[in-house]
Design a protein around this motif. Structure first.
Motif: not given
Length: 293
Positions: A68-78, A92-97, A116-120, A142-145
């Protein structure tokens, strides 16, 4: 680790190690090395100076399964801040696609959403300026949706632990880093209500050479093992990744890192095949940009 994986891993790192110094003679004058952001997938031991504040953005793409076709992306701003000597904090806040279609074992997914969100928190125990190596430890709760692999809606809780060591093979010119990783996660499906647990353990290796002041090229290799259960209970699969990395420092306040990685060996416990394309992807890529103010 199987003998074949160990051999491939040694060979991959040997190539990175041998290629990096080959670029050194073209340099006229090198800058001091800071490893905090130098690598794409590996983490350096440097944490910045007291009072430093940064905005960092990243885009990570993961591509290709066996069918099949598989693509997963994650953009973060920290937002990063160094409140005390040797201590670095990051929020950090994340946006997933996801773009998944026809992949065996996965439901089709085509959407993007807040991920989701995380703290490092990272603390440096040894500084290369006064010790033979740099050494730091870190934890990132971290916590993810969404589920990283399937993209299904979950409430996931976990902590990424890392121990990072680095040393300069050639002062101000060639640097190597090694990471030890442990990442336990617990998730509750928002569709079925069922709980699951998994964990990842691994080692990452990287070598970078400064070929021009502020420009580094090199490579990274990672060996990852996926387990069922947070205590590394039952092996689900393993994968060895390797690829090149480029770092460019545009000014004293801005830089970019670009890394690409491919699974060159692996095996899923329940599926025949030379790669683990159940727990991992065939290819990964990452872009990081940063502004220091």
């Amino acid at each position: 680790m199987s003998a074949s994986l160990a051999t491939v891993g040694r060979n991959a790192f040997a190539v990175c190690f041998l290629l990096a110094p080959a670029f050194v003679p073209v340099m006229a004058r090198a800058q001091a090395i800071e490893t905090e952001h130098l690598f794409g997938f590996t983490i350096g031991s440097d944490v910045g100076n007291v009072g430093e504040r940064e905005f960092e953005g990243s885009v990570t793409g993961r591509f290709a399964k066996r069918t099949g076709t598989y693509g997963a992306g994650s953009g973060t701003m920290s937002a990063e801040f160094v409140p005390l000597a040797n201590l670095r904090t990051e929020f950090t806040a994340a946006f997933n696609a996801y773009d998944i279609a026809g992949v065996s074992g996965l439901a089709d997914q085509h959407y993007g959403a807040v991920g989701g969100f995380s703290a490092d928190i990272r603390y440096r125990l040894l500084d290369r300026a006064s010790a033979p190596i740099g050494f730091a430890i870190g934890a990132e709760p971290h916590w993810s949706r969404t589920d990283d692999v399937s993209g299904e809606p979950v409430s996931e809780y976990g902590v990424d632990f890392v121990a990072s060591a680095d040393w300069e093979i050639v002062r101000d010119r060639v640097v190597a880093a090694v990471n030890l990783l442990y990442q336990p996660d617990t998730a509750r499906s928002r569709t079925t209500g069922l709980w699951s647990q998994q964990s990842t353990a691994g080692v990452a290796l990287g070598v970078m050479a400064q070929i021009h002041p502020g420009i580094f090229v090199g490579g990274e290799a990672r060996y990852l093992r996926q387990y069922e259960g947070i205590g590394l209970n039952t092996l689900a699969g393993q994968g060895l990744f390797a690829g090149p990395t480029l770092y460019v420092k545009f000014s004293e306040t801005a830089w970019m890192t670009l890394a690409w990685s491919a699974q060159i060996a692996g095996h899923a416990a329940a599926t025949p095949g030379s790669l683990d394309l159940i727990n991992f992807e065939r290819r990964q890529a990452r872009l990081l940009v940063d502004i220091n103010f």
